[in-house]
Design a protein around this motif. Structure first.
Motif, PDB file in Angstrom:
ATOM      1  N   SER A  92      88.389  -3.601  12.760  1.00 54.73           N
ATOM      2  CA  SER A  92      89.858  -3.695  12.848  1.00 54.73           C
ATOM      3  C   SER A  92      90.341  -4.036  14.252  1.00 54.73           C
ATOM      4  CB  SER A  92      90.492  -2.391  12.374  1.00 54.73           C
ATOM      5  OG  SER A  92      90.055  -1.338  13.187  1.00 54.73           O
ATOM      6  N   ARG A  93      89.643  -3.538  15.282  1.00 54.30           N
ATOM      7  CA  ARG A  93      90.049  -3.869  16.650  1.00 54.30           C
ATOM      8  C   ARG A  93      89.930  -5.374  16.898  1.00 54.30           C
ATOM      9  NH1 ARG A  93      90.214  -0.036  20.823  1.00 54.30           N
ATOM     10  NH2 ARG A  93      90.456  -1.767  22.243  1.00 54.30           N
ATOM     11  N   GLY A  94      88.829  -5.949  16.417  1.00 54.97           N
ATOM     12  CA  GLY A  94      88.631  -7.390  16.567  1.00 54.97           C
ATOM     13  C   GLY A  94      89.689  -8.172  15.807  1.00 54.97           C
ATOM     14  N   LEU A  95      90.060  -7.677  14.627  1.00 53.81           N
ATOM     15  CA  LEU A  95      91.106  -8.342  13.827  1.00 53.81           C
ATOM     16  C   LEU A  95      92.418  -8.363  14.588  1.00 53.81           C
ATOM     17  CD1 LEU A  95      90.717  -7.118  10.130  1.00 53.81           C
ATOM     18  CD2 LEU A  95      90.966  -9.471  10.886  1.00 53.81           C
ATOM     19  N   LEU A  96      92.709  -7.235  15.236  1.00 51.02           N
ATOM     20  CA  LEU A  96      93.966  -7.119  15.979  1.00 51.02           C
ATOM     21  C   LEU A  96      93.991  -8.105  17.151  1.00 51.02           C
ATOM     22  CD1 LEU A  96      96.372  -5.168  15.725  1.00 51.02           C
ATOM     23  CD2 LEU A  96      95.345  -3.834  17.566  1.00 51.02           C
ATOM     24  N   THR A  97      92.885  -8.159  17.906  1.00 53.34           N
ATOM     25  CA  THR A  97      92.810  -9.096  19.031  1.00 53.34           C
ATOM     26  C   THR A  97      92.923 -10.528  18.528  1.00 53.34           C
ATOM     27  OG1 THR A  97      91.239  -7.542  19.970  1.00 53.34           O
ATOM     28  CG2 THR A  97      91.509  -9.628  21.116  1.00 53.34           C
ATOM     29  N   ALA A  98      92.172 -10.840  17.451  1.00 56.51           N
ATOM     30  CA  ALA A  98      92.195 -12.196  16.905  1.00 56.51           C
ATOM     31  C   ALA A  98      93.611 -12.562  16.476  1.00 56.51           C
ATOM     32  CB  ALA A  98      91.243 -12.301  15.724  1.00 56.51           C
ATOM     33  N   MET A  99      94.291 -11.616  15.837  1.00 61.81           N
ATOM     34  CA  MET A  99      95.661 -11.860  15.389  1.00 61.81           C
ATOM     35  C   MET A  99      96.538 -12.251  16.575  1.00 61.81           C
ATOM     36  SD  MET A  99      98.908 -10.314  15.118  1.00 61.81           S
ATOM     37  CE  MET A  99      98.725  -8.551  15.370  1.00 61.81           C
ATOM     38  N   ALA A 100      96.473 -11.454  17.657  1.00 62.74           N
ATOM     39  CA  ALA A 100      97.322 -11.736  18.818  1.00 62.74           C
ATOM     40  C   ALA A 100      96.935 -13.063  19.468  1.00 62.74           C
ATOM     41  CB  ALA A 100      97.202 -10.600  19.832  1.00 62.74           C
ATOM     42  N   LEU A 101      95.616 -13.339  19.569  1.00 62.60           N
ATOM     43  CA  LEU A 101      95.161 -14.544  20.265  1.00 62.60           C
ATOM     44  C   LEU A 101      95.520 -15.820  19.505  1.00 62.60           C
ATOM     45  CD1 LEU A 101      91.666 -13.677  21.763  1.00 62.60           C
ATOM     46  CD2 LEU A 101      93.851 -13.955  22.921  1.00 62.60           C
TER      47      LEU A 101
END
Lengths: 264, 282
Positions: free
Chosen positions: B203-212
């Protein structure tokens, strides 16, 4: 094993999707036919056309792009190294503010950086041109160099400095003989990243450029926009690709080594 | 005391540079938005709310909405494609992982304008893809592949995909794949195990990917300009028009501030979730 078959299928489709446009562009730069729909045989005429007198402005733009990239990566290497050292060695309120301000240019859309800088320069009455492009490029490159050098500092053995100090080395000797050589691969990798970012930038340059100060991305953009000389764009893009790959390959080679392995 | 002096010597050059050329210009933008514009594209002295009122023009809300919509769809598609790829790359070991990861990153090194230009050349009415589709009979002779919303979306997905794959891969690399086997042993189907165990695990990676993906997508300007038509304009195009073509700098400033507020939403969400997680783990 069955569960990984769908991801593998998606990955192969994505790789085709990612490479198709670039490959077609490179192939078409050798295509005799004017339009990419047919193969008219192998030719180098689009590359020869690049040397024509009428395409002199392309070379001027390329030269300007390289000079601005060299200057902005040089300045941002200095600025980025200084701020990385500050962030790494000090834990004060000032550094918390410094950290926030350094990260913002990386996150904020480049369009917003371009427009705010333009409004500021116009308000000050500054003449737009290569100088303002340089300022803009240093402003976004410094943050990226900071991040790369900071990564290198994370593997830094502080005992080396303490040992040198115990042996009576002065501050300047420590900086020149120990800190700089140890950080050098990080600084150079950061500089190469800055160089590629500067060469790559269209949006910010577009806002802060002045009459007569066209860079290569700006030039390619206007050629594409007016669908003019499409095969020549293929040729120059292919050359551009080769240059980028050389730089990235070089910076990969520099960052590959672990900090402790190549210490003197 | 000398410690403090050293700290300031190291901090001052970059901080001052960014203060002058980044922080102050951002505030200048705010001030310019309250200035009256004149017919020559300049800024007049005095204060007015004209530029802010103009945001209510029927044009702007539509363009703002389109910007958000195109960016959200781009983000959703990029995450949906990146998730299985990250799942696979994280699971692979040794040489293949490195090779495939490299293959995903390499197109990313290509000049951004050139990547968008390549699509424009391929999708060109005389270009290869349209001719192939015509010959196969998949499209009508009067169908254009360029200058529409579909082209904008596809190229946006193309340019932003690596931003989604890399952070998700970084998260998948740390994921313990034996948890999936445990879920299977407990009777979950393969798909269910992935959705209920792998997705929360990264989920942390998903959040970063979403923002990026979302943040640069919101600021898109080049893509709608090169492959979109007049009805696919995003807020970035309007800002550029108000800055250079049909010059009205206060209007460009208010539009930029509107874009800034929209991009601050994903930045704040990521910031707050990260802070909450840090607080929870303490």
């Amino acid at each position: 094993m069955k569960s990984s078959r769908i991801p593998a299928f998606i990955l192969s489709l994505v790789l085709v999707f990612l490479y198709l446009p670039i490959l077609l562009l490179v192939v078409n730069s050798f295509n005799e036919a004017r339009y990419s729909s047919t193969w008219g045989g192998f030719t180098l005429k689009w590359y020869e056309a690049l040397l024509d007198r009428q395409n002199r402005d392309l070379w001027d733009a390329a030269q300007r792009t390289l000079l601005i990239a060299l200057a902005s990566s040089g300045i941002s290497m200095i600025l980025g190294t200084l701020s990385a050292c500050a962030l790494h060695w000090y834990r004060s309120r000032l550094q918390r503010i410094n950290y926030g301000i350094l990260y913002l240019p990386i996150v904020i859309p480049d369009l917003l950086m371009g427009i705010s800088l333009l409004l500021f320069l116009v308000a000050l009455g500054v003449t737009l041109g290569s100088g303002t492009i340089l300022i803009a490029h240093v402003t976004f490159c410094a943050s990226f160099v900071t991040v790369v050098v900071l990564g290198r500092l994370q593997g830094f053995d502080e005992n080396v400095i303490a040992a040198a100090r115990d042996l009576g080395a002065s501050k300047w000797v420590i900086i020149r003989r120990i800190i700089l050589p140890l950080l050098a691969p990080g600084i150079v990798a950061g500089g190469l990243l800055a160089f590629t970012l500067s060469v790559d930038d269209y949006v910010i340059t577009f806002f802060v450029t002045g009459p007569g100060s066209t860079t290569l991305p700006l030039k390619i953009y206007s050629m594409v926009k007016h669908s003019k000389d499409l095969p020549i764009i293929n040729a120059i893009s292919t050359l551009f690709l080769i240059l980028t790959f050389l730089i990235v390959w070089l910076s990969q080679r520099l960052t590959e080594h672990q900090p402790n392995r190549d210490s003197p | 005391m000398t410690q403090r002096k050293n700290e300031i010597l190291l901090t001052a050059p970059t901080l001052l540079w960014l203060a002058v050329f980044f922080v102050i210009p951002s505030f200048a933008m705010f001030l310019v938005s309250f200035r009256p514009a004149n017919a020559d594209g300049g800024i007049e002295p005095g204060w007015t709310l004209d530029a802010w009122r103009a945001l209510g023009d029927p044009d702007y809300p539509i363009i703002l909405w389109r910007t958000v919509w195109l960016s959200v769809v781009t983000t959703a598609v990029c995450l949906a494609i990146a998730l299985p790829i990250a799942f696979l790359l994280g699971k692979l070991e040794g040489k293949w992982r490195g090779i495939l990861l490299m293959l995903v990153i390499v197109p990313f090194w290509t000049n951004f304008v050139i990547r968008v230009a390549a699509w424009r050349i391929i999708l060109h009415p005389e270009g290869m893809i349209r001719q192939v589709l015509l010959n196969v009979g998949l499209i009508e002779p009067d169908t254009l592949l360029l200058y529409n919303e579909g082209a904008v979306l596809m190229v946006m997905i193309y340019t932003h995909l690596p931003f989604a794959i890399l952070p998700l891969y970084a998260a998948a690399e740390r994921f313990d794949y034996s948890l999936l086997e445990a879920a299977r042993d407990l009777g979950a189907s393969g798909f269910r195990a992935v959705m209920r165990v792998f997705v929360p695990g990264v989920s942390r990676g998903l959040l970063t990917a979403m923002a990026l993906v979302l943040i640069p997508a919101l600021g898109s300007y080049v893509i709608p300009d090169l492959v979109g038509g007049p009805s696919d304009e995003m807020i970035g195009n309007k800002i550029a028009q108000r800055t250079l073509g049909n010059r009205n700098l206060p209007q460009a400033a208010t539009l930029s501030l509107a874009l800034l507020v929209i991009t601050l939403i994903p930045i704040l969400v990521v910031f707050l979730i990260n802070r909450k997680e840090q607080a929870d783990s303490r």
